[in-house]
Design a protein around this motif. Structure first.
Motif, PDB file in Angstrom:
ATOM      1  N   PRO A 149       0.832  -1.210   0.000  1.00 18.18           N
ATOM      2  CA  PRO A 149       0.000   0.000   0.000  1.00 18.18           C
ATOM      3  C   PRO A 149       0.863   1.255   0.000  1.00 18.18           C
ATOM      4  O   PRO A 149       2.075   1.199   0.216  1.00 18.18           O
ATOM      5  CB  PRO A 149      -0.791  -0.126   1.303  1.00 18.18           C
ATOM      6  CG  PRO A 149       0.075  -0.951   2.200  1.00 18.18           C
ATOM      7  CD  PRO A 149       0.774  -1.928   1.293  1.00 18.18           C
ATOM      8  N   GLN A 150       0.228   2.356  -0.237  1.00 20.00           N
ATOM      9  CA  GLN A 150       0.904   3.649  -0.252  1.00 20.00           C
ATOM     10  C   GLN A 150       1.764   3.807   0.991  1.00 20.00           C
ATOM     11  O   GLN A 150       1.339   3.554   2.110  1.00 20.00           O
ATOM     12  CB  GLN A 150      -0.148   4.750  -0.317  1.00 20.00           C
ATOM     13  CG  GLN A 150       0.402   6.151  -0.360  1.00 20.00           C
ATOM     14  CD  GLN A 150      -0.682   7.150  -0.693  1.00 20.00           C
ATOM     15  OE1 GLN A 150      -1.408   6.993  -1.664  1.00 20.00           O
ATOM     16  NE2 GLN A 150      -0.809   8.181   0.121  1.00 20.00           N
ATOM     17  N   SER A 151       3.010   4.212   0.773  1.00 14.19           N
ATOM     18  CA  SER A 151       3.955   4.366   1.875  1.00 14.19           C
ATOM     19  C   SER A 151       3.524   5.488   2.809  1.00 14.19           C
ATOM     20  O   SER A 151       3.150   6.575   2.372  1.00 14.19           O
ATOM     21  CB  SER A 151       5.344   4.676   1.307  1.00 14.19           C
ATOM     22  OG  SER A 151       6.233   5.075   2.318  1.00 14.19           O
ATOM     23  N   GLY A 189      -3.319   4.110  -5.201  1.00 14.63           N
ATOM     24  CA  GLY A 189      -3.212   4.035  -3.753  1.00 14.63           C
ATOM     25  C   GLY A 189      -2.158   3.061  -3.269  1.00 14.63           C
ATOM     26  O   GLY A 189      -2.043   2.817  -2.066  1.00 14.63           O
ATOM     27  N   SER A 190      -1.359   2.534  -4.200  1.00 10.87           N
ATOM     28  CA  SER A 190      -0.256   1.647  -3.817  1.00 10.87           C
ATOM     29  C   SER A 190       1.031   2.444  -3.756  1.00 10.87           C
ATOM     30  O   SER A 190       1.089   3.622  -4.109  1.00 10.87           O
ATOM     31  CB  SER A 190      -0.113   0.499  -4.831  1.00 10.87           C
ATOM     32  OG  SER A 190       0.335   0.998  -6.080  1.00 10.87           O
ATOM     33  N   PRO A 220      -1.483  13.894  -0.885  1.00 14.89           N
ATOM     34  CA  PRO A 220      -0.151  14.490  -1.072  1.00 14.89           C
ATOM     35  C   PRO A 220       0.979  13.622  -0.545  1.00 14.89           C
ATOM     36  O   PRO A 220       1.854  14.100   0.173  1.00 14.89           O
ATOM     37  CB  PRO A 220      -0.279  15.767  -0.252  1.00 14.89           C
ATOM     38  CG  PRO A 220      -1.109  15.351   0.935  1.00 14.89           C
ATOM     39  CD  PRO A 220      -2.064  14.299   0.427  1.00 14.89           C
ATOM     40  N   ALA A 221       0.964  12.346  -0.876  1.00 14.21           N
ATOM     41  CA  ALA A 221       1.972  11.423  -0.351  1.00 14.21           C
ATOM     42  C   ALA A 221       3.390  11.909  -0.652  1.00 14.21           C
ATOM     43  O   ALA A 221       3.667  12.484  -1.709  1.00 14.21           O
ATOM     44  CB  ALA A 221       1.770  10.041  -0.962  1.00 14.21           C
ATOM     45  N   ALA A 222       4.314  11.661   0.279  1.00 17.34           N
ATOM     46  CA  ALA A 222       5.721  12.017   0.099  1.00 17.34           C
ATOM     47  C   ALA A 222       6.377  11.065  -0.897  1.00 17.34           C
ATOM     48  O   ALA A 222       6.045   9.878  -0.962  1.00 17.34           O
ATOM     49  CB  ALA A 222       6.449  11.968   1.438  1.00 17.34           C
ATOM     50  N   VAL A 223       7.333  11.595  -1.663  1.00 16.33           N
ATOM     51  CA  VAL A 223       7.959  10.812  -2.727  1.00 16.33           C
ATOM     52  C   VAL A 223       9.482  10.953  -2.757  1.00 16.33           C
ATOM     53  O   VAL A 223      10.141  10.420  -3.649  1.00 16.33           O
ATOM     54  CB  VAL A 223       7.391  11.217  -4.109  1.00 16.33           C
ATOM     55  CG1 VAL A 223       5.906  10.915  -4.201  1.00 16.33           C
ATOM     56  CG2 VAL A 223       7.659  12.695  -4.393  1.00 16.33           C
ATOM     57  N   GLY A 224      10.054  11.646  -1.782  1.00 16.50           N
ATOM     58  CA  GLY A 224      11.468  12.005  -1.856  1.00 16.50           C
ATOM     59  C   GLY A 224      12.419  10.834  -1.989  1.00 16.50           C
ATOM     60  O   GLY A 224      13.408  10.903  -2.714  1.00 16.50           O
ATOM     61  N   ALA A 225      12.146   9.735  -1.289  1.00 18.72           N
ATOM     62  CA  ALA A 225      13.061   8.581  -1.272  1.00 18.72           C
ATOM     63  C   ALA A 225      12.653   7.526  -2.290  1.00 18.72           C
ATOM     64  O   ALA A 225      12.910   6.340  -2.108  1.00 18.72           O
ATOM     65  CB  ALA A 225      13.119   7.980   0.128  1.00 18.72           C
ATOM     66  N   ARG A 226      12.052   7.963  -3.388  1.00 20.46           N
ATOM     67  CA  ARG A 226      11.479   7.020  -4.363  1.00 20.46           C
ATOM     68  C   ARG A 226      12.501   6.127  -5.026  1.00 20.46           C
ATOM     69  O   ARG A 226      12.189   5.070  -5.539  1.00 20.46           O
ATOM     70  CB  ARG A 226      10.671   7.771  -5.410  1.00 20.46           C
ATOM     71  CG  ARG A 226      11.398   8.246  -6.680  1.00 20.46           C
ATOM     72  CD  ARG A 226      12.405   9.323  -6.419  1.00 20.46           C
ATOM     73  NE  ARG A 226      12.908   9.946  -7.654  1.00 20.46           N
ATOM     74  CZ  ARG A 226      14.181  10.123  -7.904  1.00 20.46           C
ATOM     75  NH1 ARG A 226      15.103   9.739  -7.033  1.00 20.46           N
ATOM     76  NH2 ARG A 226      14.565  10.714  -9.004  1.00 20.46           N
ATOM     77  N   THR A 227      13.794   6.511  -5.011  1.00 20.89           N
ATOM     78  CA  THR A 227      14.772   5.774  -5.790  1.00 20.89           C
ATOM     79  C   THR A 227      14.953   4.343  -5.310  1.00 20.89           C
ATOM     80  O   THR A 227      15.048   3.419  -6.118  1.00 20.89           O
ATOM     81  CB  THR A 227      16.129   6.503  -5.766  1.00 20.89           C
ATOM     82  OG1 THR A 227      15.923   7.884  -6.042  1.00 20.89           O
ATOM     83  CG2 THR A 227      17.057   5.914  -6.791  1.00 20.89           C
ATOM     84  N   THR A 228      15.019   4.132  -3.998  1.00 23.44           N
ATOM     85  CA  THR A 228      15.186   2.767  -3.505  1.00 23.44           C
ATOM     86  C   THR A 228      13.993   1.897  -3.894  1.00 23.44           C
ATOM     87  O   THR A 228      14.160   0.725  -4.261  1.00 23.44           O
ATOM     88  CB  THR A 228      15.398   2.765  -1.985  1.00 23.44           C
ATOM     89  OG1 THR A 228      16.738   3.178  -1.697  1.00 23.44           O
ATOM     90  CG2 THR A 228      15.198   1.373  -1.398  1.00 23.44           C
TER      91      THR A 228
END
Length: 580
Positions: free
Chosen positions: A281-283, A327-328, A335-343
């Motif tokens: 699910p969404q982090s 929603g995953s 407004p989910a956070a996305v900064g660490a998306r690379t990992t």
């Protein structure tokens, strides 16, 4: 894009045209790196450039950072969405970074997009993106694994004009840079990005003049169709059918259960469907991935697995269909956070690799790589004491073993491709000292072919008022071996390594305060091994032992006493003074 199967295409002409495009954007990239001021771009080369047509279709991307294609394409699409064609004029340039407003993948990646006009019409866009070491937000570096919304991650920039009819909008520059911790570097780098695109506009116009507008537009269509057909041919040559693979993240940025990332691959009649149903699910933290990031990840994996020389353009997408559950963690809700998306993207690429392993020939298969992007960020007062600095570093790890070779040691994998920051540059720019930078003994997964080794980087703070933040994964999980190969090591952060005050921590850390003299060491994971370790050649094991890639005790445990003893005797014969 219409892929007319009856249309005749000269593959040689397409290749020549593709290389002409690449020559333009590769030179743009070289100028961007050479002219930039921030160490993250000029030293680590954390930037990319690309060319798009007037419809927003990607024509080519320089060989830089695969994930950046998502931000660039998303930015061009957002410009075309938000501005009428009559509002886009020659001499304009647009700036954007936001994941929800501008198709970005995270806020530090700021894109500059410049239209190319020719014969009184909009024909192309040149675009570049740079990872800016800080764009504000709650932590230095603007990426906190525990951020719960994008509002904590920095300044959000929708597509707006940074250039109007050839005039730089200094007020826009001031607005952006005064929301960051390094305003001077941000200002200079943004201006370099604008200038890089100006060069790209000139070179693109020269190519149009040389080829003729109509001929160039035909060449673009041919390139996209050729790419589509070439990919379809590879897919038709594979075993048709479905396969699935799930990899795991330690958590979603906040403490809790492991998070699955599932890739369900179906190949049928030369078309590829990848369904990510079953992914977590969404982090709650910052590990969410926007759809543009997923598309860029898929583009990379398809090229890497099937045809590394396949052009990176929109022709890929006509034979690929994606299902990304809303929603995953790979299709979050605002407004989910996305900064660490690379990992997350790295792990997702690993899941796709795992799914394809069941459809590829055995000699094409490799074990799992480290599949994280281990990032460390130090911040504090500059050496001059008059401003703040932000030092960002991403550290390589071990890649998975291949059927015919050991995994690469200390290499980035999948959708990242940045360089390391040279030790000399770190110590020159910042009040920091790099105590150690090395491969980690015993970090690779054992096997007939062993995985690659992880990397340790240890940094000492030379002044008080220093903060450290870390982001990575695989403190609990690890790179899986294949066909009897063993998993790689774990990722971890150690404070004051080797001292009485040593503390071993998970790699997700936020704003640790350091006093002068304190050290932080990050250790990245090794890659998974391939094949039963008992099948490793004595020669290869002897080399590993002599080079201290593995200890004697670990070799006995993984490879067995008999094989290890034979390897030790071989070393003793050739090097009697070797101490084991």
């Amino acid at each position: 894009m219409s892929c007319d199967v009856e249309r005749g295409i000269d593959a040689i002409q397409v290749e020549v045209f593709s290389n002409r495009i690449l020559a333009i954007i590769e030179e743009m990239g070289a100028k961007l790196v050479r002219s930039s001021f921030s160490p993250n771009i000029k030293e680590r080369q954390d930037c990319s450039v690309a060319l798009f047509d007037a419809k927003g279709r990607a024509i080519g991307q320089a060989a830089h950072i695969p994930i950046h294609l998502g931000s660039l394409k998303g930015g061009v699409d957002a410009v075309l969405r938000d501005f009428d064609l009559d509002d886009i004029e020659e001499g304009d340039a647009f700036i954007c970074n936001d994941a929800y407003l501008a198709g970005g993948t995270h806020l530090p990646d700021i894109s500059i997009i410049t239209p190319v006009f020719y014969s009184n019409g909009l024909r192309f866009f040149v675009a570049c993106v740079g990872h800016h070491a800080d764009v504000g937000g709650s932590v230095p570096g603007s990426i906190s694994p525990s951020a719960t919304s994008i509002f904590e991650e920095g300044i959000r920039i929708p597509p707006i004009k940074i250039m109007r009819r050839g005039i730089l909008q200094e007020d826009i520059i001031r607005l952006v840079i005064n929301n960051t911790r390094e305003p001077e570097d941000r200002s200079l780098d943004l201006k370099v990005q604008v200038a890089t695109n100006d060069f790209g506009v000139i070179q693109t116009k020269k190519l149009i003049e040389k080829m003729g507008l109509e001929a160039m537009e035909i060449a673009v269509e041919d390139l996209l169709i050729y790419t589509s057909r070439r990919l379809k041919k590879h897919l038709l040559a594979l075993r048709q059918g479905s396969s699935s693979f799930t990899t795991w993240m330690d958590d979603d940025g906040l403490e809790g259960q492991t998070v699955p990332l599932s890739a369900n691959v179906k190949i049928e009649n030369g078309h590829l469907l990848i369904d990510f149903s079953g992914s977590g699910p969404q982090s709650r933290g910052a590990f969410n991935v926007m759809t543009t990031g997923v598309i860029a990840t898929v583009s990379y994996t398809v090229k890497a697995l099937l045809d590394p020389d396949l052009p990176a353009n929109d022709g890929l997408y006509s034979v690929i269909q994606l299902k990304m559950p809303r929603g995953s963690i790979i299709n979050p809700v605002y407004p989910a956070a996305v900064g660490a998306r690379t990992t997350t993207c790295q792990k997702l690429a690993g899941a796709i690799f795992g799914a394809f392993a069941q459809l590829l020939e055995k000699e094409q298969i490799m074990a799992s790589s480290h599949d994280v992007l281990a990032g460390m960020v130090f911040s504090g007062l500059s050496k001059q004491g008059d401003r703040r600095y932000v030092y960002l570093e991403t550290i390589a790890g071990g890649n998975g073993a291949h059927s015919k070779m050991d995994g690469m040691d200390g290499a980035h994998c999948h959708i990242t491709n940045s360089l390391n920051m040279p030790v000399e540059a770190v110590e020159h720019e910042y009040p920091l000292m790099v105590e150690e930078y090395c491969l980690i003994n015993g970090s690779s997964g054992s096997g007939r072919m062993r995985g690659g080794m992880g990397v340790a980087r240890e940094v000492r703070a030379l002044s008080d008022d220093t903060t450290f933040s870390g982001r990575a994964d695989s403190f609990i999980t690890a790179a899986e071996g294949y066909d009897g190969g063993l998993p790689g090591s774990h990722c971890r952060i150690i404070r004051n390594y080797g001292s009485q005050n040593e503390i071993v921590m998970a790699p997700k850390q936020r704003l640790i305060s350091l006093a002068a003299g304190e050290r932080v060491r990050m250790e990245t994971p090794g890659g998974g091994g391939l094949g039963d370790p008992s099948g490793r050649s004595i020669d290869d094991l002897a080399i590993d032992l002599e080079d201290q890639r593995i200890s004697v005790a670990r070799a006995r445990l993984d490879y067995g006493n008999e094989l290890t003893e034979k390897a030790l005797k071989m070393i003793s014969k050739s090097n009697p003074e070797w101490d084991f």
